[in-house]
Design an enzyme around this catalytic site. Structure first.
Site, short mmCIF file in Angstrom:
data_model
loop_
_atom_site.label_atom_id
_atom_site.label_comp_id
_atom_site.label_asym_id
_atom_site.label_seq_id
_atom_site.Cartn_x
_atom_site.Cartn_y
_atom_site.Cartn_z
N GLU A 148 -10.85 0.03 -7.20
CA GLU A 148 -12.13 -0.60 -7.49
C GLU A 148 -12.49 -1.75 -6.58
O GLU A 148 -13.67 -2.05 -6.39
CB GLU A 148 -12.14 -1.03 -8.98
N ILE A 195 0.86 -1.18 0.00
CA ILE A 195 0.00 0.00 0.00
C ILE A 195 0.90 1.23 0.00
O ILE A 195 1.70 1.44 0.91
CB ILE A 195 -0.94 -0.02 1.22
#
Ligand code: MOS
Length: 673
Positions: A639, A563
């Site tokens: 998404e 991340i």
């Protein structure tokens, strides 16, 4: 990191497409077809042309010059045939927005209507097998014998799930300001998810070399796919500016956006699942029917996630499409995975109930060693870890599996789980890096559509250069910058970050200037199944008297590689989950069967979740090491947050009430029937 442009945005200094100050600006307002199918018989512009401030009227009675190569949705006023209600058939250019709008209302259009067909149904005779599905996937896949797998199964589920048309509703409406130079070069300030791509498509429509067109899109107020391809507003602004001989702005209203900026196709999905007595899947089939327009074939890849989720000896996926008298559907956050996983993950919950197994355990038991449809090894796959970690954090172990067992006053309480997944892809991009005035400037035609791309790329560049992020400035959102892929398919950070990292490394070697183009690198990547995974948990409270569903808790656990920035990532995950709650409970655009188009075309009648709809929501992630992705080790995160959310909610509603709702959204009316 704190969003670099955050202060500019909240103080109103960030400039969006409709806001660029341009001298002698004129305004263009479209006239939209009032029939769903047929032909324009004639257009009377006499009254409109005599109205105050009107400069000119464009219409299909005198087709403006466009390339025959133009995308049919962008080939404005080229034909008199009407493909869907709301299609642009004319437009008025005037000295003010109000004058343009008033005169547009005075343009008289006569039609020769033809009968129309706007209703998707599973037995539509026009259903056919498209060549491929979005973005470039096989239409069907088949492994083993589904019939044999079902015959051998101890437990089976066969069910049809339906999702309605839905719309993206970005906060910033679509808008374009167009300026032609004396030499015939075009500049567009446009609301775009990808300026390089937009430039190429607009140039193609106008029959210009791409170098003659510049698209600028420095700030974008959300897109979710609806700004991924240039929309009619971009070409209309260019045509209107050419006709009026001065700069022109087209700023779509929310109503107009519902007609011409894309939507998610409705889907009808049939799932057949079989499992042995231990819950091991023996057969899995996912068949989808969906729609496109008569203008363009857009086939959503709705069954694609079923190809990668669970181990099974027999697996079949298939997509069928019917061309209706509707606008062309397009991308909406996680096209394919989002509606497809509603069906698959609802069916998995039904299988768990039928087999008497815990739904987390059922998924764990069917985790595959390799990608089921292709047999490819995964670069990394941590779905099981997400399910286990989510179950632990959510308090899943205390769950009584019996539906309707928990009550809190008038409210029936239930919990549900669903898996999520999204591919980790990359597209070619270029970037440059240079030392200027003692700092570092990185240039790339990337798009920050509200995701924080500018901030994430600053961090990636600072990491590559090993300097403080304050020393790095990113320039993006301009097609004159090094070419970049669009902000779509959760590919932005991975695609641009690779180019930025390599450009920064090149700068460190060179000392002054660096440049990178990732086209060649991407050609030689090993063939692996690269996907992010996640697990969604929801707790709902269903009012037994009114059927109102409240989501009291929602947790997403994701495994998406490294991340890049925790603050930005949390926003993406939670934003996706909230959009998924909208999909589960409220969002639907209703097709007007009598007249074509949609009946609800604004935020008064198309409901999205607001703060009051969201109670406790959290997103966390597992550290995932994956060397087979990109220099950042990152999978996309834009998404996956929406994927699986609707199924988790629907499964929780089943657990609360014993009612299985297979048709979204889960409205009170469906629960009270
Ligand atoms: Mo996203 S639907 O790929 O912009």
């Amino acid at each position: 990191m704190i969003r670099i442009e955050g202060r500019d945005k909240v103080t109103g200094r960030a400039t969006y497409a409709a806001e660029y100050p341009v001298k002698r600006l004129a305004y263009c307002y479209p006239v939209q077809a009032e029939i769903a199918h047929g032909r324009v018989a004639g257009i009377d512009t006499t009254t409109a042309l005599a109205m105050p401030g009107v400069l000119t009227v464009l219409s299909c009675m005198e087709p403006p010059e466009l390339s025959p190569e133009a995308d049919p949705e962008l080939a404005l006023f080229q034909r008199r045939e009407v493909a869907y209600r709301g299609q642009f058939v004319a437009a008025v250019v005037a000295d003010s927005y109000d004058n343009a709008r008033a005169a547009a209302g005075a343009v008289r259009v006569a039609y020769e209507p033809a009968s129309h067909d706007v209703r998707l149904r599973a037995d539509h005779p026009g259903l056919y097998k498209p060549e491929k599905v979005n973005p470039d996937l096989p239409t069907d896949t088949e492994k083993g014998q589904v019939a044999a797998g079902l015959a051998a199964a101890e437990v089976t589920v066969e069910a049809t799930y339906t999702t309605p048309a839905t719309h993206n509703n970005p906060m910033e409406p679509h808008a374009t300001v167009a300026l032609w130079s004396g030499a015939g070069d075009l500049t567009l300030f446009d609301a775009s998810q990808g300026v390089t791509y937009a430039r190429n498509i607009v140039a193609q429509a106008l029959g210009l070399r791409p170098e003659r067109v510049r698209v600028v899109s420095r700030h974008v107020g959300g897109g979710f796919g609806s700004k991924g391809t240039p929309r009619p507003n971009a070409v209309l602004a260019a045509l209107a500016a050419r006709a009026a001989g001065r700069p022109v702005k087209v700023a779509l209203t929310r109503h107009q956006m519902y007609d011409v900026t894309g939507y998610r196709t409705p889907t009808i999905q049939r799932i057949r699942l079989g499992a042995d007595a231990e819950g091991r899947i023996t057969a899995l089939e996912h068949e989808v029917a969906e729609q496109s327009s008569t203008l363009v074939e857009f086939a959503e890849q709705t069954a694609s996630p079923t190809r990668i989720m669970y181990a099974t000896p027999s697996l079949r996926t298939a997509h069928r499409l019917v061309r209706l008298d509707v606008a062309t559907p397009s991308w909406m956050r996680a096209p394919g995975e989002c509606p497809g996983m509603f069906a698959l993950e609802s069916a998995m919950d039904e299988l768990a109930v039928a087999a008497g197994l815990d739904p987390v355990e059922l998924r764990v038991r069917n985790d595959p060693d390799a990608e089921p449809a292709s047999g490819l090894p995964f670069s990394s796959r941590n779905l099981v870890a997400c399910l286990r970690e989510g179950a632990r954090r959510f308090g899943w172990q205390d769950r009584d599996p019996a539906p309707g067992a928990r009550r809190d006053g008038r409210r029936l309480v239930g919990t549900g789980v669903a898996s999520s997944t999204y591919p980790a892809r990359r597209l070619p991009s270029q970037a440059s890096a240079s030392i200027e005035n003692g700092g570092y400037v990185v240039r790339i035609a990337a798009a920050d559509i509200g995701t924080g791309a500018r901030t994430a790329l600053t961090r990636i560049a600072a990491t590559a250069l090993d300097v403080d992020p304050d020393l790095v400035r990113i320039e993006l959102g301009d097609s004159d910058l090094p070419h970049a892929s669009l902000a779509g398919g959760s590919m932005g950070t991975a695609s641009w970050g690779t180019a930025v990292t390599l450009a920064c490394q090149d700068l460190l070697r060179d000392g002054k200037h660096g440049f990178a183009d990732t086209t060649e690198i991407l050609r030689t990547l090993p063939n692996l199944a690269r996907h992010a995974f996640g697990a969604q948990f929801a707790e709902v409270r269903v009012d037994a008297d009114t059927g109102e569903v409240r989501i009291s808790r929602m947790l997403g656990v994701f495994a998406a590689g490294h991340i890049v920035d925790a603050t930005l990532a949390r926003s993406q995950f939670i934003g996706g989950m909230i959009m998924g709650i909208g999909m589960a409970l409220m969002e639907q655009t209703v097709t007007d069967l009598e007249f074509g188009g949609f009946t609800n075309r604004d935020l008064a009648q198309y409901h999205v979740p607001v703060n009051a709809d969201i109670e406790r929501i959290d997103a966390v992630w597992l550290d995932e090491e994956d060397d087979e992705l990109n220099p950042m080790g990152a999978k996309g995160i834009g998404e996956i947050g929406i994927v699986g959310t609707a199924a988790a909610v629907a499964n929780a509603v089943y657990h609360a009430t014993g009612r299985r709702i297979r048709d979204l959204p889960i409205t009170p009316a469906k629960l009270l029937l």
